[in-house]
Design a protein around this motif. Sequence first.
Motif, short mmCIF file in Angstrom:
data_model
loop_
_atom_site.label_atom_id
_atom_site.label_comp_id
_atom_site.label_asym_id
_atom_site.label_seq_id
_atom_site.Cartn_x
_atom_site.Cartn_y
_atom_site.Cartn_z
N ALA A 2 81.08 62.71 64.69
CA ALA A 2 82.28 62.76 63.85
C ALA A 2 81.93 63.21 62.43
N GLN A 3 80.83 62.69 61.89
CA GLN A 3 80.45 63.05 60.52
C GLN A 3 80.09 64.53 60.41
N ALA A 4 79.53 65.09 61.45
CA ALA A 4 79.14 66.50 61.44
C ALA A 4 80.26 67.41 61.95
N ASN A 5 81.41 66.82 62.31
CA ASN A 5 82.55 67.58 62.83
C ASN A 5 82.17 68.39 64.07
N ILE A 6 81.39 67.77 64.95
CA ILE A 6 80.98 68.41 66.20
C ILE A 6 81.91 67.91 67.30
N THR A 7 82.50 68.81 68.06
CA THR A 7 83.43 68.42 69.11
C THR A 7 82.75 68.28 70.47
N GLU A 8 81.62 68.93 70.66
CA GLU A 8 80.86 68.78 71.90
C GLU A 8 79.47 69.37 71.72
N PHE A 9 78.56 68.94 72.58
CA PHE A 9 77.28 69.63 72.70
C PHE A 9 76.96 69.73 74.18
N LYS A 10 76.06 70.63 74.52
CA LYS A 10 75.74 70.90 75.92
C LYS A 10 74.34 70.40 76.25
N ILE A 11 74.22 69.77 77.42
CA ILE A 11 72.91 69.38 77.95
C ILE A 11 72.48 70.49 78.89
N LEU A 12 71.33 71.08 78.60
CA LEU A 12 70.80 72.17 79.42
C LEU A 12 69.68 71.71 80.34
#
Length: 66
Positions: A2-12
């Motif tokens: 939330a603090q970084a305004n990230i909506t998702e990240f991907k696990i590869l």
Amino acid sequence: MAQANITEFKILGVLQHSHVDGVRITTRHFRDGRELPLLITDPNNDFNFQDLRTLPEEIAVHPVYT
């Protein structure tokens, strides 16, 4: 996230780690209190072989805001 305004990240890929006594490892993924399909499982963990294992497809991880 939330603090970084990230909506998702991907696990590869997944790097499972266990010490000598570990014999099997399962990496699970939960969202909103619900278990999603397993990311990866290793029923025959070998302490001498701990390596990055790529997943067959990317897995999206989303934040849970309360």
